[in-house]
Design a protein around this motif. Structure first.
Motif, PDB file in Angstrom:
ATOM      1  N   PRO A   1       0.815  -1.222   0.000  1.00 16.57           N
ATOM      2  CA  PRO A   1       0.000   0.000   0.000  1.00 16.57           C
ATOM      3  C   PRO A   1       0.851   1.276   0.000  1.00 16.57           C
ATOM      4  O   PRO A   1       0.421   2.309  -0.495  1.00 16.57           O
ATOM      5  CB  PRO A   1      -0.789  -0.102   1.320  1.00 16.57           C
ATOM      6  N   GLU A   2       2.078   1.156   0.532  1.00 14.08           N
ATOM      7  CA  GLU A   2       2.953   2.334   0.578  1.00 14.08           C
ATOM      8  C   GLU A   2       3.238   2.857  -0.835  1.00 14.08           C
ATOM      9  O   GLU A   2       3.232   4.066  -1.090  1.00 14.08           O
ATOM     10  CB  GLU A   2       4.260   1.930   1.256  1.00 14.08           C
ATOM     11  N   TYR A   3       3.477   1.912  -1.755  1.00 14.22           N
ATOM     12  CA  TYR A   3       3.737   2.331  -3.137  1.00 14.22           C
ATOM     13  C   TYR A   3       2.454   2.859  -3.781  1.00 14.22           C
ATOM     14  O   TYR A   3       2.475   3.901  -4.453  1.00 14.22           O
ATOM     15  CB  TYR A   3       4.299   1.166  -3.969  1.00 14.22           C
ATOM     16  N   SER A   4       1.336   2.176  -3.567  1.00 13.15           N
ATOM     17  CA  SER A   4       0.067   2.631  -4.162  1.00 13.15           C
ATOM     18  C   SER A   4      -0.251   4.050  -3.697  1.00 13.15           C
ATOM     19  O   SER A   4      -0.730   4.875  -4.477  1.00 13.15           O
ATOM     20  CB  SER A   4      -1.085   1.713  -3.753  1.00 13.15           C
ATOM     21  N   ALA A   5       0.028   4.330  -2.411  1.00 12.61           N
ATOM     22  CA  ALA A   5      -0.258   5.666  -1.882  1.00 12.61           C
ATOM     23  C   ALA A   5       0.630   6.716  -2.565  1.00 12.61           C
ATOM     24  O   ALA A   5       0.167   7.803  -2.924  1.00 12.61           O
ATOM     25  CB  ALA A   5      -0.046   5.689  -0.372  1.00 12.61           C
ATOM     26  N   ALA A   6       1.909   6.364  -2.759  1.00 12.42           N
ATOM     27  CA  ALA A   6       2.827   7.305  -3.419  1.00 12.42           C
ATOM     28  C   ALA A   6       2.388   7.547  -4.862  1.00 12.42           C
ATOM     29  O   ALA A   6       2.427   8.675  -5.371  1.00 12.42           O
ATOM     30  CB  ALA A   6       4.253   6.759  -3.387  1.00 12.42           C
ATOM     31  N   LEU A   7       1.920   6.477  -5.513  1.00 15.40           N
ATOM     32  CA  LEU A   7       1.444   6.578  -6.897  1.00 15.40           C
ATOM     33  C   LEU A   7       0.225   7.506  -6.969  1.00 15.40           C
ATOM     34  O   LEU A   7       0.129   8.371  -7.838  1.00 15.40           O
ATOM     35  CB  LEU A   7       1.056   5.173  -7.370  1.00 15.40           C
ATOM     36  N   GLN A   8      -0.683   7.323  -6.011  1.00 11.73           N
ATOM     37  CA  GLN A   8      -1.899   8.132  -5.972  1.00 11.73           C
ATOM     38  C   GLN A   8      -1.559   9.603  -5.698  1.00 11.73           C
ATOM     39  O   GLN A   8      -2.091  10.506  -6.348  1.00 11.73           O
ATOM     40  CB  GLN A   8      -2.860   7.588  -4.898  1.00 11.73           C
TER      41      GLN A   8
ATOM     42  N   PRO B   1      12.393  15.793  -9.555  1.00  9.74           N
ATOM     43  CA  PRO B   1      12.781  14.893 -10.654  1.00  9.74           C
ATOM     44  C   PRO B   1      13.182  13.496 -10.182  1.00  9.74           C
ATOM     45  O   PRO B   1      12.929  12.506 -10.868  1.00  9.74           O
ATOM     46  CB  PRO B   1      13.978  15.628 -11.282  1.00  9.74           C
ATOM     47  N   TYR B   2      13.783  13.410  -8.993  1.00  2.63           N
ATOM     48  CA  TYR B   2      14.198  12.095  -8.476  1.00  2.63           C
ATOM     49  C   TYR B   2      12.958  11.294  -8.060  1.00  2.63           C
ATOM     50  O   TYR B   2      12.805  10.130  -8.432  1.00  2.63           O
ATOM     51  CB  TYR B   2      15.137  12.304  -7.282  1.00  2.63           C
ATOM     52  N   GLY B   3      12.074  11.928  -7.311  1.00  2.00           N
ATOM     53  CA  GLY B   3      10.868  11.232  -6.855  1.00  2.00           C
ATOM     54  C   GLY B   3      10.026  10.723  -8.018  1.00  2.00           C
ATOM     55  O   GLY B   3       9.550   9.586  -8.014  1.00  2.00           O
ATOM     56  N   ARG B   4       9.876  11.559  -9.046  1.00  3.41           N
ATOM     57  CA  ARG B   4       9.039  11.152 -10.192  1.00  3.41           C
ATOM     58  C   ARG B   4       9.683   9.987 -10.955  1.00  3.41           C
ATOM     59  O   ARG B   4       8.999   9.076 -11.414  1.00  3.41           O
ATOM     60  CB  ARG B   4       8.799  12.355 -11.109  1.00  3.41           C
ATOM     61  N   ALA B   5      11.018  10.026 -11.080  1.00  4.32           N
ATOM     62  CA  ALA B   5      11.706   8.907 -11.760  1.00  4.32           C
ATOM     63  C   ALA B   5      11.500   7.610 -10.973  1.00  4.32           C
ATOM     64  O   ALA B   5      11.289   6.539 -11.555  1.00  4.32           O
ATOM     65  CB  ALA B   5      13.203   9.213 -11.897  1.00  4.32           C
ATOM     66  N   MET B   6      11.512   7.718  -9.653  1.00  5.78           N
ATOM     67  CA  MET B   6      11.406   6.514  -8.816  1.00  5.78           C
ATOM     68  C   MET B   6      10.055   5.816  -8.955  1.00  5.78           C
ATOM     69  O   MET B   6       9.959   4.595  -8.862  1.00  5.78           O
ATOM     70  CB  MET B   6      11.629   6.874  -7.343  1.00  5.78           C
ATOM     71  N   VAL B   7       8.994   6.589  -9.174  1.00  6.83           N
ATOM     72  CA  VAL B   7       7.666   5.984  -9.307  1.00  6.83           C
ATOM     73  C   VAL B   7       7.657   5.005 -10.479  1.00  6.83           C
ATOM     74  O   VAL B   7       7.185   3.878 -10.379  1.00  6.83           O
ATOM     75  CB  VAL B   7       6.597   7.087  -9.498  1.00  6.83           C
ATOM     76  N   ARG B   8       8.244   5.447 -11.575  1.00  5.24           N
ATOM     77  CA  ARG B   8       8.261   4.590 -12.757  1.00  5.24           C
ATOM     78  C   ARG B   8       9.261   3.435 -12.600  1.00  5.24           C
ATOM     79  O   ARG B   8       8.976   2.301 -12.961  1.00  5.24           O
ATOM     80  CB  ARG B   8       8.633   5.450 -13.967  1.00  5.24           C
ATOM     81  N   VAL B   9      10.419   3.761 -12.052  1.00  4.76           N
ATOM     82  CA  VAL B   9      11.453   2.733 -11.878  1.00  4.76           C
ATOM     83  C   VAL B   9      10.919   1.589 -11.005  1.00  4.76           C
ATOM     84  O   VAL B   9      11.114   0.407 -11.321  1.00  4.76           O
ATOM     85  CB  VAL B   9      12.732   3.358 -11.263  1.00  4.76           C
ATOM     86  N   CYS B  10      10.230   1.932  -9.918  1.00  2.00           N
ATOM     87  CA  CYS B  10       9.742   0.883  -8.996  1.00  2.00           C
ATOM     88  C   CYS B  10       8.760  -0.060  -9.689  1.00  2.00           C
ATOM     89  O   CYS B  10       8.744  -1.260  -9.426  1.00  2.00           O
ATOM     90  CB  CYS B  10       9.079   1.505  -7.768  1.00  2.00           C
ATOM     91  N   LYS B  11       7.937   0.495 -10.550  1.00  2.00           N
ATOM     92  CA  LYS B  11       6.973  -0.344 -11.271  1.00  2.00           C
ATOM     93  C   LYS B  11       7.724  -1.402 -12.079  1.00  2.00           C
ATOM     94  O   LYS B  11       7.364  -2.573 -12.104  1.00  2.00           O
ATOM     95  CB  LYS B  11       6.143   0.563 -12.191  1.00  2.00           C
TER      96      LYS B  11
END
Ligand SMILES: [Fe+2]
Ligand SMILES: [Fe+2]
Length: 353
Positions: free
Chosen positions: A19-26, A179-189
């Motif tokens: 859920p931690e990742y889903s929350a960050a995605l949302q 820019p780092y946070g946004r890159a991480m969302v995609r990288v984690c997927k």
């Protein structure tokens, strides 16, 4: 072709499935961390309000330097990390395995590119970062200084190394630097697929012959401790070894201590090892009902520091290979630059006409 021919545990297989990742995605979709564009608040106000710092903003030099070091090291790890598995593409046991592994290694190249671009927004060019990598002035994750001896290593890397990387990276989806946070969302997927393909390689081997099971166990024996070292030395409690954790947490770059992340990773991974039928090579590993966590034995930090200092099994080979690839790719960079210049000229002509 990529059917569910193996048992998928019901619990999340990696941190990107929590859920931690889903929350960050949302939050990213809702623009929660984004700014409304009103004025340019001071750096400290933005950090206090949990808002993102963007490249145009003023920021303390130490914040900038910390991020350049961290993002560059992360980018270097992605591209050096292509080597241990790239080594197995031609020898993967089937066409299907080759195709999957090739896609995975290519993803890592893409991660490197997002991250170099993110670091460039802080004012250091990609040339400079690569030069620092090639001359040993910037590091990459020490995990990639271990050799991949058998096919099972591709499984152990996906399951444990990508799994540990995701555990580190999910909290970075909320990093204070945009820019780092946004890159991480995609990288984690994408890392989540990598971790699952590693699990599936090991699952297939564990359903195979005695020799295949032994090969899987041997790869896990060699990968387990270096994977735990990926979280970095202890930074809490009596064994804390200084480092940048406190400052990075105050700046909203880091959200959890190295020790917390290591514990979360172990807690998530032990039940998966049981499901696979693999033994994690730690005689001290046991459930502690009081803490609600798995206890584990001491990590060999001397080994970690030796590898960081360049004395790991294949440090020299990894850098030599990287430098050679860079030199052999010079013509591609020259051609791309010439092409971009020609396109810019053509566009100018079009505008003038
Ligand atoms: Fe990656
Ligand atoms: Fe990966």
């Amino acid at each position: 072709m990529y059917g569910n021919d193996f048992a998928v545990p019901e619990e999340p297989l990696n941190a990107a499935e929590t859920p931690e990742y889903s929350a960050a995605l949302q939050d990213q979709a809702d623009g929660v961390l984004d700014r409304d564009g009103e004025g340019t608040p001071h750096f400290d106000e933005l950090i206090a309000a949990d808002k993102r710092i963007e490249p145009r903003d003023e920021m303390p030099q130490e914040y900038r330097d910390t991020l350049i070091r961290q993002i560059a090291q992360h980018a270097h790890s992605e591209i050096i990390g292509m080597q241990p598995e790239g080594n197995w593409i031609t020898r993967a046991p089937s066409l299907r395995r080759k195709a999957i592994l090739m896609a995975k290694v290519q993803d890592e190249a893409g991660h490197g590119l997002y991250l170099y671009s993110a670091a460039e927004t802080l004012g250091m060019s990609r040339d400079e970062m690569l030069d620092r990598l090639h001359t040993g002035r910037q590091k990459y994750s020490s995990i990639f200084n271990y050799p991949t001896l058998t096919w099972a290593d591709a499984g152990a890397i996906g399951w444990l190394v990508d799994g540990a990387a995701i555990m580190n990276q999910v909290p970075l989806c909320r990093c204070s630097y945009g820019p780092y946070g946004r890159a991480m969302v995609r990288v984690c997927k994408e890392e989540s697929f990598h971790q699952r393909q590693g699990f599936e390689i090991l699952w297939a081997l564990m359903q195979g012959t005695e020799a295949q099971r032994e090969m899987a166990q041997d790869a896990v024996n060699r990968t387990w401790w270096p994977a735990l070292m990926m979280f970095g030395p202890p930074d809490t409690g009596e064994n804390a070894s200084g480092g940048h954790t406190e400052q990075s947490m105050a700046w909203g770059i880091k959200r959890f201590s190295n020790d917390d992340l290591r514990q979360k990773f172990i807690d998530m991974t032990v039940p998966q090892a049981q499901k696979l039928g693999l033994t994690l090579p730690d005689p001290d590993l046991r459930w502690n009902a009081e803490r609600g966590h798995w206890d584990f034995g001491p990590v060999d930090w001397d080994e970690f520091w030796q590898v960081v200092k360049g004395n790991g099994p294949v440090n020299a080979q990894r850098i030599a290979h990287r430098v050679r690839a860079h030199e052999e790719g010079a013509w591609v960079r020259e051609a791309a630059t010439a092409h971009a210049a020609k396109q810019a000229r053509d566009e100018k002509k079009e505008v003038a006409a």
